[in-house]
Design a protein around this motif. Structure first.
Motif, mmCIF file in Angstrom:
data_model
loop_
_atom_site.group_PDB
_atom_site.id
_atom_site.type_symbol
_atom_site.label_atom_id
_atom_site.label_comp_id
_atom_site.label_asym_id
_atom_site.label_seq_id
_atom_site.Cartn_x
_atom_site.Cartn_y
_atom_site.Cartn_z
ATOM 1 N N GLY A 98 5.145 -0.859 5.686
ATOM 2 C CA GLY A 98 3.874 -1.335 5.820
ATOM 3 C C GLY A 98 3.993 -2.052 7.353
ATOM 4 O O GLY A 98 4.943 -2.705 7.824
ATOM 5 N N THR A 100 0.940 -1.194 0.028
ATOM 6 C CA THR A 100 -0.150 0.049 0.124
ATOM 7 C C THR A 100 0.822 1.244 0.080
ATOM 8 O O THR A 100 1.705 1.436 0.650
ATOM 9 C CB THR A 100 -0.914 -0.009 1.129
ATOM 10 N N ASN A 101 0.518 1.942 -0.848
ATOM 11 C CA ASN A 101 1.385 3.524 -1.128
ATOM 12 C C ASN A 101 2.614 3.438 -1.800
ATOM 13 O O ASN A 101 3.263 4.233 -2.023
ATOM 14 C CB ASN A 101 1.399 4.211 0.398
ATOM 15 N N ASN A 147 3.010 0.812 -4.493
ATOM 16 C CA ASN A 147 2.897 0.117 -5.699
ATOM 17 C C ASN A 147 3.288 0.946 -6.834
ATOM 18 O O ASN A 147 3.860 0.351 -7.756
ATOM 19 C CB ASN A 147 1.793 -0.125 -5.839
#
Ligand SMILES: [Zn+2]
Length: 185
Positions: free
Chosen positions: A164, A110-111, A113
């Motif tokens: 993450g 998440t964030n 990619n």
């Protein structure tokens, strides 16, 4: 092996790598489905993120291909994603498997990619230990990514847990990648 034949072998290997890059088991080879949609991943990226699948370990091409199909089905049918999440995967057989591949936006961190390529080792590396062949395959893939311009030569390598809230890529794999030249704290 004589010194001369050893040098010839090295030359052949270096030239083969320069011409063909790392050998990748294609989606057709592992029996992948088509993605339901695709977005372009930019070139010249600054990051690569290493994952583990936290799933089943495999040590043959047949077993790893089955894991690829199972994972793709899970990501597409249960999670509703367009395709298997990772750009590439590393089997316990020491081979690289094509996920979304080059120049295609992944769904792996998440964030991150759109800023990175995502490479995942098949297995759970809290208990599994990455083999020398897997490590060599991942390093060759990263070198290929640089030579293609997908990531910059000065790219930063992170484990998923650094970007993450996750234990990914497992303690054993994380300990390994901390030794790689492009890893940063
Ligand atoms: Zn991960």
């Amino acid at each position: 092996m004589s010194c001369k034949s050893f040098l010839t072998l090295i030359t052949v290997l270096l030239c083969a790598n320069a011409v063909f890059g790392v050998n990748i088991i294609s989606r057709a080879q592992w029996g992948g489905r088509s993605a339901t949609s695709k977005s372009t991943l930019a070139t010249g990226l600054s990051y690569a993120v290493i994952h583990h699948t936290a799933g089943v370990y495999c040590s043959t091409q047949a077993a790893c291909s089955l894991q690829m199909r199972n994972m793709q089905n899970y990501h597409m049918d249960s999670l509703g994603w367009a395709d298997i999440g990772y750009n590439f995967l590393i089997g316990g057989d020491g081979q690289v498997y094509e996920g979304r591949g080059w120049n295609t936006l992944g769904a792996h961190a998440t964030n991150w990619n759109s800023k990175s390529i995502g490479i995942s080792f098949m297995g759970n590396y809290n208990t599994n230990v990455p083999t020398a062949a897997q490590i060599a395959a991942a390093k060759a893939l990263l070198a290929d990514a640089v030579s293609r311009g997908q990531i910059k030569s000065g790219y930063i390598l992170y484990g998923h847990r650094q970007v993450g809230s996750t234990e990914c890529p497992g303690d054993n794999l994380y300990a390994e990648i901390k030794k790689w030249a492009n890893w940063r704290a």
